[in-house]
Design a protein around this motif. Structure first.
Motif, PDB file in Angstrom:
ATOM      1  N   MET A 133       0.827  -1.202   0.000  1.00  0.00           N
ATOM      2  CA  MET A 133       0.000   0.000   0.000  1.00  0.00           C
ATOM      3  C   MET A 133       0.867   1.260   0.000  1.00  0.00           C
ATOM      4  O   MET A 133       0.526   2.261  -0.646  1.00  0.00           O
ATOM      5  CB  MET A 133      -0.928   0.002   1.224  1.00  0.00           C
ATOM      6  CG  MET A 133      -2.000  -1.066   1.186  1.00  0.00           C
ATOM      7  SD  MET A 133      -3.125  -0.843  -0.206  1.00  0.00           S
ATOM      8  CE  MET A 133      -3.867   0.727   0.208  1.00  0.00           C
ATOM      9  N   ALA A 134       1.991   1.229   0.716  1.00  0.00           N
ATOM     10  CA  ALA A 134       2.891   2.382   0.751  1.00  0.00           C
ATOM     11  C   ALA A 134       3.475   2.651  -0.630  1.00  0.00           C
ATOM     12  O   ALA A 134       3.654   3.806  -1.034  1.00  0.00           O
ATOM     13  CB  ALA A 134       4.013   2.136   1.760  1.00  0.00           C
ATOM     14  N   HIS A 135       3.773   1.583  -1.378  1.00  0.00           N
ATOM     15  CA  HIS A 135       4.264   1.749  -2.746  1.00  0.00           C
ATOM     16  C   HIS A 135       3.216   2.465  -3.605  1.00  0.00           C
ATOM     17  O   HIS A 135       3.563   3.306  -4.445  1.00  0.00           O
ATOM     18  CB  HIS A 135       4.574   0.386  -3.375  1.00  0.00           C
ATOM     19  CG  HIS A 135       5.887  -0.186  -2.953  1.00  0.00           C
ATOM     20  ND1 HIS A 135       6.070  -0.792  -1.728  1.00  0.00           N
ATOM     21  CD2 HIS A 135       7.096  -0.255  -3.581  1.00  0.00           C
ATOM     22  CE1 HIS A 135       7.316  -1.207  -1.638  1.00  0.00           C
ATOM     23  NE2 HIS A 135       7.963  -0.891  -2.743  1.00  0.00           N
ATOM     24  N   ALA A 136       1.955   2.099  -3.395  1.00  0.00           N
ATOM     25  CA  ALA A 136       0.877   2.637  -4.229  1.00  0.00           C
ATOM     26  C   ALA A 136       0.412   4.031  -3.790  1.00  0.00           C
ATOM     27  O   ALA A 136      -0.411   4.634  -4.471  1.00  0.00           O
ATOM     28  CB  ALA A 136      -0.312   1.681  -4.230  1.00  0.00           C
ATOM     29  N   THR A 137       0.926   4.526  -2.678  1.00  0.00           N
ATOM     30  CA  THR A 137       0.502   5.849  -2.198  1.00  0.00           C
ATOM     31  C   THR A 137       1.704   6.797  -2.093  1.00  0.00           C
ATOM     32  O   THR A 137       1.933   7.625  -2.962  1.00  0.00           O
ATOM     33  CB  THR A 137      -0.208   5.730  -0.835  1.00  0.00           C
ATOM     34  OG1 THR A 137       0.613   4.961   0.086  1.00  0.00           O
ATOM     35  CG2 THR A 137      -1.546   5.008  -0.984  1.00  0.00           C
ATOM     36  N   ASN A 138       2.494   6.656  -1.038  1.00  0.00           N
ATOM     37  CA  ASN A 138       3.611   7.570  -0.798  1.00  0.00           C
ATOM     38  C   ASN A 138       4.620   7.591  -1.938  1.00  0.00           C
ATOM     39  O   ASN A 138       5.071   8.650  -2.369  1.00  0.00           O
ATOM     40  CB  ASN A 138       4.326   7.185   0.507  1.00  0.00           C
ATOM     41  CG  ASN A 138       4.019   8.169   1.613  1.00  0.00           C
ATOM     42  OD1 ASN A 138       2.956   8.775   1.630  1.00  0.00           O
ATOM     43  ND2 ASN A 138       4.936   8.336   2.539  1.00  0.00           N
ATOM     44  N   ASP A 139       5.013   6.411  -2.411  1.00  0.00           N
ATOM     45  CA  ASP A 139       6.024   6.348  -3.464  1.00  0.00           C
ATOM     46  C   ASP A 139       5.525   6.977  -4.762  1.00  0.00           C
ATOM     47  O   ASP A 139       6.265   7.704  -5.439  1.00  0.00           O
ATOM     48  CB  ASP A 139       6.454   4.895  -3.704  1.00  0.00           C
ATOM     49  CG  ASP A 139       7.390   4.397  -2.621  1.00  0.00           C
ATOM     50  OD1 ASP A 139       8.149   5.216  -2.077  1.00  0.00           O
ATOM     51  OD2 ASP A 139       7.361   3.197  -2.305  1.00  0.00           O
ATOM     52  N   LEU A 140       4.284   6.704  -5.113  1.00  0.00           N
ATOM     53  CA  LEU A 140       3.743   7.286  -6.342  1.00  0.00           C
ATOM     54  C   LEU A 140       3.610   8.801  -6.232  1.00  0.00           C
ATOM     55  O   LEU A 140       3.792   9.522  -7.217  1.00  0.00           O
ATOM     56  CB  LEU A 140       2.384   6.660  -6.676  1.00  0.00           C
ATOM     57  CG  LEU A 140       2.403   5.196  -7.119  1.00  0.00           C
ATOM     58  CD1 LEU A 140       1.018   4.768  -7.595  1.00  0.00           C
ATOM     59  CD2 LEU A 140       3.419   4.960  -8.225  1.00  0.00           C
ATOM     60  N   GLN A 141       3.326   9.282  -5.038  1.00  0.00           N
ATOM     61  CA  GLN A 141       3.241  10.724  -4.842  1.00  0.00           C
ATOM     62  C   GLN A 141       4.609  11.386  -5.054  1.00  0.00           C
ATOM     63  O   GLN A 141       4.707  12.446  -5.685  1.00  0.00           O
ATOM     64  CB  GLN A 141       2.726  11.032  -3.437  1.00  0.00           C
ATOM     65  CG  GLN A 141       2.484  12.512  -3.184  1.00  0.00           C
ATOM     66  CD  GLN A 141       1.921  12.781  -1.789  1.00  0.00           C
ATOM     67  OE1 GLN A 141       1.789  11.872  -0.990  1.00  0.00           O
ATOM     68  NE2 GLN A 141       1.610  14.018  -1.518  1.00  0.00           N
ATOM     69  N   ALA A 142       5.666  10.727  -4.561  1.00  0.00           N
ATOM     70  CA  ALA A 142       7.016  11.262  -4.748  1.00  0.00           C
ATOM     71  C   ALA A 142       7.415  11.247  -6.224  1.00  0.00           C
ATOM     72  O   ALA A 142       8.080  12.169  -6.708  1.00  0.00           O
ATOM     73  CB  ALA A 142       8.014  10.449  -3.919  1.00  0.00           C
ATOM     74  N   ILE A 143       7.013  10.201  -6.942  1.00  0.00           N
ATOM     75  CA  ILE A 143       7.317  10.117  -8.375  1.00  0.00           C
ATOM     76  C   ILE A 143       6.562  11.198  -9.142  1.00  0.00           C
ATOM     77  O   ILE A 143       7.091  11.823 -10.068  1.00  0.00           O
ATOM     78  CB  ILE A 143       6.964   8.721  -8.916  1.00  0.00           C
ATOM     79  CG1 ILE A 143       7.843   7.651  -8.247  1.00  0.00           C
ATOM     80  CG2 ILE A 143       7.144   8.662 -10.433  1.00  0.00           C
ATOM     81  CD1 ILE A 143       7.399   6.230  -8.526  1.00  0.00           C
ATOM     82  N   GLN A 144       5.305  11.433  -8.755  1.00  0.00           N
ATOM     83  CA  GLN A 144       4.519  12.488  -9.401  1.00  0.00           C
ATOM     84  C   GLN A 144       5.172  13.853  -9.188  1.00  0.00           C
ATOM     85  O   GLN A 144       5.226  14.678 -10.101  1.00  0.00           O
ATOM     86  CB  GLN A 144       3.098  12.506  -8.843  1.00  0.00           C
ATOM     87  CG  GLN A 144       2.213  13.598  -9.452  1.00  0.00           C
ATOM     88  CD  GLN A 144       0.802  13.594  -8.891  1.00  0.00           C
ATOM     89  OE1 GLN A 144       0.256  12.553  -8.577  1.00  0.00           O
ATOM     90  NE2 GLN A 144       0.216  14.771  -8.751  1.00  0.00           N
ATOM     91  N   GLN A 145       5.700  14.085  -7.983  1.00  0.00           N
ATOM     92  CA  GLN A 145       6.413  15.337  -7.714  1.00  0.00           C
ATOM     93  C   GLN A 145       7.602  15.503  -8.643  1.00  0.00           C
ATOM     94  O   GLN A 145       7.877  16.589  -9.142  1.00  0.00           O
ATOM     95  CB  GLN A 145       6.887  15.346  -6.259  1.00  0.00           C
ATOM     96  CG  GLN A 145       5.823  15.731  -5.259  1.00  0.00           C
ATOM     97  CD  GLN A 145       5.660  17.238  -5.187  1.00  0.00           C
ATOM     98  OE1 GLN A 145       4.804  17.814  -5.860  1.00  0.00           O
ATOM     99  NE2 GLN A 145       6.468  17.884  -4.374  1.00  0.00           N
ATOM    100  N   THR A 146       8.307  14.405  -8.886  1.00  0.00           N
ATOM    101  CA  THR A 146       9.481  14.461  -9.763  1.00  0.00           C
ATOM    102  C   THR A 146       9.097  14.808 -11.192  1.00  0.00           C
ATOM    103  O   THR A 146       9.744  15.639 -11.840  1.00  0.00           O
ATOM    104  CB  THR A 146      10.218  13.109  -9.744  1.00  0.00           C
ATOM    105  OG1 THR A 146      10.597  12.794  -8.404  1.00  0.00           O
ATOM    106  CG2 THR A 146      11.463  13.150 -10.622  1.00  0.00           C
ATOM    107  N   ALA A 147       8.036  14.151 -11.702  1.00  0.00           N
ATOM    108  CA  ALA A 147       7.606  14.380 -13.080  1.00  0.00           C
ATOM    109  C   ALA A 147       6.900  15.720 -13.255  1.00  0.00           C
ATOM    110  O   ALA A 147       6.761  16.203 -14.381  1.00  0.00           O
ATOM    111  CB  ALA A 147       6.682  13.254 -13.531  1.00  0.00           C
ATOM    112  N   GLY A 148       6.454  16.339 -12.150  1.00  0.00           N
ATOM    113  CA  GLY A 148       5.776  17.628 -12.217  1.00  0.00           C
ATOM    114  C   GLY A 148       6.664  18.757 -11.732  1.00  0.00           C
ATOM    115  O   GLY A 148       7.279  19.484 -12.526  1.00  0.00           O
ATOM    116  N   SER A 149       6.791  18.884 -10.416  1.00  0.00           N
ATOM    117  CA  SER A 149       7.606  19.952  -9.835  1.00  0.00           C
ATOM    118  C   SER A 149       9.075  19.794 -10.191  1.00  0.00           C
ATOM    119  O   SER A 149       9.804  20.795 -10.306  1.00  0.00           O
ATOM    120  CB  SER A 149       7.431  19.959  -8.313  1.00  0.00           C
ATOM    121  OG  SER A 149       6.085  20.194  -7.963  1.00  0.00           O
TER     122      SER A 149
END
Length: 587
Positions: free
Chosen positions: A117-133
Motif C-alpha cells: 500500500m505504501a508503494h501505491a501511495t507515498n512512493d507514487l506521490q514522490a514520483i509524481q512530484q518528480t515528473a511535475g515539480s
C-alpha cells in the motif's frame, strides 16, 4: 538526475504536453527579464531629468502587457506539466494494481500488505512530484537563470556578473552533498513508513482478536513506538532538507554583497550608471528563485529516485506461474488425475506433499480428510495452479493443468477457501461477484442451495444489506454459506469446498450436502473436511497424513479397516452422542 533518464519513456509518451510546457516556461523566463530592465531605464530617466508622462505611460504599458502574458502562460504550463505528471501516477498505479492481481500466493507470502500500500501511495506521490515539480524546477532554474545571467552579462556588465557568481561553485558542491545524504535517509524513511502502514492494516484487520485478548494498550504502545521511529527517520530527512534554504540564502546574500560592493565602485568610476546597478541587483534578486529551485530540485529528485527504484523493483518481481505460449484457452472437462512425486513450498525445506496418486472420475465426489497440517489445502491449491513447482503432474480432461491458460482453468473451478473473504459490499454483490450479470432469481437460487436465503431475509435490507469489510457483521457460518453461494452461482465444472462447512451445525451441513448432491449431478465436487460427516456420501475418500495418502476408499471400506479414519469416525460419533445427550438433558 538519473531518475529523469529512467522516466524518459514517459516523457516521450507525453512529449506533446511536456514540450509545450517547457516552451511556455522558456517564454515565461524571457518575459521575466523585462521588468528589471524597465526599472533601470526609468531610474536613469529620473536621474537624467528626462522623465515625461508619455515615457512613464509607455513603459508602464509594457509592464502591464508582460504581467498579463505571464498570468496566462503560467496557467497554461501548469496544465501541461502537472497534468502530465498526474497521468504518470495513474499509469503506474494501474500497472501496480494489475501486477498485484497477477502475482501468485508466494509473492504475498514474501510481501506485506502495508508495504504494498505504501508503494501505491507515498512512493507514487514522490514520483509524481518528480515528473511535475521536478521538471518545473529543472527547466525554470536553467532557463530563467540562463536568461538573467545572459542579460546581466551582455546588457550590463560581464565583469560584475562573474564577481557576483563566485559563490555558485560552493553552492553546487554543498547541494550535491546534501542530495546524496537525503537520498539515503529518504529510502530509510520510506521503509519505516511501509512498516507503519503494515502495522495499521494488520491491527485494524485483527481488531476483534486484539479486543478479545484485551491487548489494546499493548497494541497502541507498539504503534506509538513504531510511529516515533517513523517520525525520527523523517526528522533525519528534514534536517538535511532544512540545510538547503539556509545554505543557498547565505550564498545568495554573499552574491548581493559582492554585487553592491563592486557595483558601487564601478558606478563611481563611470563603468555603470545608477539605473544599470539597480537593474543588476534586481536581476540578481531574480536569481534567488533559480538558486533555491536548484536546491529544491535535488530534494525532489532524490525522493523521486528512491521511490521510483522501489516501485520498479516491485514491478520487476516475476510471477512463478507462467502460461505456455500455446496454452489451451478452453475450460477443461473430464477426469482429474494426480501424480505428484514431491512438492515443497517456495523457500521451505519440509516436503508438503509426496507420492500423491489417484484418479477422480468426472461427476464424482472426492472427500479429502486428515488431521490439521496433513496437506489437504495444499492438495487443492495445486489444482488451482497457485503453485507450479512440483515434481509430477496433475491432469484435467486428459491434459496437464499447466497446458491451460489460467483463466480457462480457473473458470472451470469454483473454490470456497477456509478463509472466507467477503467484500465491503451488499449481500447480492458478494454472491454475484464472479458473475455480476446474474439475474436476481439466480442469486436467490444459489443462496437457497447454500441455505443462507432465510438468514438474508432477516437482514435489515435483505439482499441489499452491506456486510461490512471482510463480512465483519456476519457470523462465521453465515460467511461460509455466502461463500458457498458465490461459488455455486457460477455452476462450475469442479466445486472445491476447503473445510467450508466447519462453522455450520450438523443439521445445516446435512441439508447443504443433500442440496449439492441433487443440484450437481454430473459435476465434480471435492470436499476437504475435518468432520467426517461432510464426506460420508463421497464416491471416494483419501486420508492424508504428513503430505501422503495413508488410506483411500469409500466410507464403508474405511470404517471397516483399522486406521485413522475409523478411529476418528468413532470419536466423532461419540462426541455427537454426548452432545445430543447433554442437549436432551437440558431440555
Amino acid at each position: 538526475m538519473r531518475v529523469f533518464r529512467d522516466l524518459f519513456w514517459f516523457f516521450r509518451q507525453e512529449k506533446k504536453a511536456y514540450m509545450t510546457g517547457v516552451l511556455l516556461l522558456v517564454v515565461v523566463a524571457f518575459f521575466e527579464t523585462v521588468p528589471p530592465k524597465v526599472i533601470g531605464i526609468l531610474v536613469d530617466h529620473m536621474k537624467n531629468g528626462t522623465m515625461t508622462r508619455g515615457v512613464l505611460v509607455r513603459w508602464l504599458a509594457v509592464l502591464a502587457v508582460v504581467a498579463a502574458a505571464l498570468y496566462g502562460l503560467r496557467y497554461a504550463w501548469r496544465i501541461c506539466i502537472f497534468g502530465a505528471a498526474v497521468k504518470l501516477t495513474r499509469q503506474l498505479r494501474n500497472e501496480l494494481y494489475e501486477h498485484f492481481t497477477k502475482m501468485s500466493p508466494s509473492f504475498y507470502q514474501r510481501k506485506r500488505i502495508g508495504d504494498l500500500m505504501a508503494h501505491a501511495t507515498n512512493d507514487l506521490q514522490a514520483i509524481q512530484q518528480t515528473a511535475g515539480s521536478g521538471i518545473l524546477t529543472l527547466v525554470d532554474s536553467l532557463t530563467l537563470g540562463g536568461f538573467v545571467l545572459a542579460t546581466m552579462a551582455v546588457s550590463i556588465s560581464w565583469k560584475l556578473t562573474v564577481i557576483s557568481l563566485l559563490p555558485l561553485p560552493v553552492m553546487a558542491v554543498a547541494t550535491s552533498r546534501y542530495g546524496t545524504i537525503l537520498h539515503r535517509r529518504f529510502v530509510t524513511a520510506q521503509a519505516a513508513f511501509s512498516s507503519l502502514n503494515d502495522k495499521v492494516q494488520e491491527s485494524i484487520s485483527g481488531v476483534r482478536v486484539i479486543k478479545a485478548f484485551g491487548y489494546e494498550k499493548q497494541d497502541v504502545e507498539a504503534f506509538r513506538r513504531q510511529s516515533e521511529d517513523v517520525v525520527a527517520k523523517n526528522i533525519a530527512v528534514a534536517k538535511i532538507d532544512a540545510l538547503f534554504d539556509p545554505t543557498i540564502g547565505f550564498l545568495v546574500g554573499l552574491s548581493f554583497f559582492l554585487a553592491v560592493a563592486f557595483g558601487s565602485e564601478m558606478v563611481l568610476t563611470g563603468e555603470l550608471t545608477i539605473g544599470e546597478l539597480v537593474s543588476f541587483t534586481t536581476y540578481l534578486g531574480l536569481l534567488i528563485w533559480p538558486m533555491l529551485a536548484f536546491g529544491w530540485l535535488f530534494n525532489i529528485v532524490e525522493r523521486g529516485r528512491a521511490s521510483y527504484d522501489r516501485v520498479r523493483a516491485l514491478l520487476a518481481e516475476q510471477d512463478e506461474i507462467h502460461e505456455a505460449p500455446d496454452a489451451i484457452d478452453v475450460p477443461p472437462r473430464g477426469d482429474i488425475e494426480y501424480d505428484i512425486k514431491r512438492f515443497v513450498y517456495p523457500g521451505e525445506m519440509r516436503t508438503a506433499l509426496s507420492d500423491i496418486r489417484f484418479r477422480l472420475k468426472s461427476g464424482a465426489t472426492l472427500g479429502v480428510v486428515g488431521k490439521t497440517g496433513a496437506g489437504k489445502t495444499t492438495l487443492l491449491r495445486l489444482l488451482l495452479r497457485e503453485f507450479d513447482g512440483y515434481d509430477g503432474e496433475i491432469r484435467f480432461g486428459g491434459h496437464d493443468i499447466r497446458s491451460y491458460t489460467l483463466s480457462a482453468l480457473r473458470s472451470a473451478i469454483g473454490y470456497v477457501p477456509q478463509d472466507h473473504f467477503l467484500f465491503s459490499a451488499s449481500v447480492r454483490d458478494n454472491i454475484a461477484f464472479a458473475q455480476p450479470e446474474a439475474e436476481e432469481k439466480e442469486i436467490v437460487r444459489a443462496a437457497q442451495l447454500a441455505h443462507i436465503h432465510e438468514d438474508i431475509l432477516q437482514f435489515p435490507d435483505g439482499y441489499a444489506t452491506v456486510v461490512g469489510e471482510r463480512g465483519v457483521s456476519l457470523s462465521g457460518g453465515q460467511k461460509q454459506r455466502l461463500s458457498i453461494a458465490r461459488a455455486l452461482l457460477t455452476n462450475p465444472e469442479v466445486l472445491i469446498l476447503d473445510d467450508a462447512l466447519s462453522a455450520v451445525d450438523a443439521k445445516t451441513e446435512a441439508r447443504i450436502l443433500a442440496a449439492l448432491k441433487q443440484e450437481r449431478r454430473g459435476k465434480t465436487t471435492i470436499i476437504a473436511a475435518h468432520r467426517l460427516s461432510a464426506v460420508e456420501h463421497a464416491d471416494w475418500i483419501v486420508v492424508l497424513d504428513g503430505g501422503r495418502i495413508v488410506q483411500a476408499g469409500t466410507h464403508e471400506k474405511l470404517v471397516a479397516e483399522d486406521g485413522w479414519y475409523r478411529d476418528m469416525h468413532q470419536r466423532q460419533q461419540l462426541e455427537a452422542f454426548v452432545e445430543g445427550s447433554q442437549i436432551g438433558g437440558m431440555a
